[in-house]
Design a protein around this motif. Sequence first.
Motif, PDB file in Angstrom:
ATOM      1  N   GLU A 168      21.767  83.010   9.099  1.00 56.24           N
ATOM      2  CA  GLU A 168      22.907  83.873   9.404  1.00 56.24           C
ATOM      3  C   GLU A 168      24.210  83.272   8.896  1.00 56.24           C
ATOM      4  N   LYS A 169      24.386  81.954   9.096  1.00 55.19           N
ATOM      5  CA  LYS A 169      25.610  81.307   8.630  1.00 55.19           C
ATOM      6  C   LYS A 169      25.683  81.312   7.109  1.00 55.19           C
ATOM      7  N   ILE A 202      26.888  84.693   6.033  1.00 55.75           N
ATOM      8  CA  ILE A 202      28.319  84.854   6.312  1.00 55.75           C
ATOM      9  C   ILE A 202      29.157  84.090   5.290  1.00 55.75           C
ATOM     10  N   ARG A 254      31.838  85.688   2.686  1.00 57.48           N
ATOM     11  CA  ARG A 254      33.221  85.223   2.563  1.00 57.48           C
ATOM     12  C   ARG A 254      33.549  84.837   1.123  1.00 57.48           C
ATOM     13  N   SER A 262      29.169  92.729   1.827  1.00 57.49           N
ATOM     14  CA  SER A 262      29.866  91.548   2.344  1.00 57.49           C
ATOM     15  C   SER A 262      30.978  91.940   3.312  1.00 57.49           C
ATOM     16  N   ILE A 277      29.327  92.899   6.521  1.00 64.92           N
ATOM     17  CA  ILE A 277      28.778  91.726   7.212  1.00 64.92           C
ATOM     18  C   ILE A 277      29.887  90.985   7.961  1.00 64.92           C
ATOM     19  N   LEU A 278      31.053  90.893   7.322  1.00 63.16           N
ATOM     20  CA  LEU A 278      32.187  90.210   7.944  1.00 63.16           C
ATOM     21  C   LEU A 278      32.883  91.074   8.987  1.00 63.16           C
TER      22      LEU A 278
END
Length: 209
Positions: A4-5, A8, A12, A176, A179-180
């Motif tokens: 998951e990280k 992310i 970004r 993206s 997601i953010l």
Amino acid sequence: MTREKSIIYAARAMSIVFTPFYLPLLGLAVLFTFSYLNMLALSYRLQVLLLVYFFTILLPTFLIHLYRRSQGWTLIELGQKRRRMVPYAISILCYLTCIWLMQRLHIYHFVPSILMAALLIQMVCALINVWWKVSTHMAGIGGVTGALIIFSELFSFNPVWWLCLVLILAGVLGTSRMILRQHSLPQVVCGYAVGLVCSFFGIIYLNTI
């Protein structure tokens, strides 16, 4: 690092690399490289790119950063709909100044047409933002799509592979932003449509007057 990280961080990175500030400069770099404009002197092309970089990336980024710091906001807080109007205004004024300088310097007319199309996109996004938050990242990549289609006609080159690349990037960038949690799917789709339409018809008009 968890999956998951990693996702992310990748989202970004996409948002930073393909920020709408960079897209007009990228469009000009492609135009100067792959069209007959590559016959212009290298020093002239570099001077134009430096001028565009200063007024569309460096100056607005610096001024928006100062504004955000003066308000004590994070980047996420600045992204809230009611706080986006001043950054829009700063960016629009920088673009207007750059276009004015280009006209004073009699720079080749295809160059300011890209900036004018980008300016039109920003103004439409700013207007929509009064009522509803729209993705400027997607508006920027949509603008690249529209410009690519028009310039392929003006300069007679096959845009298929470039279009494939841009459409893939648009899909990844839109994903993206979601997601953010910066935008919803309708905001992403609307942003792309605004950029595509404004760029397509804006460049057609500017190159026929």
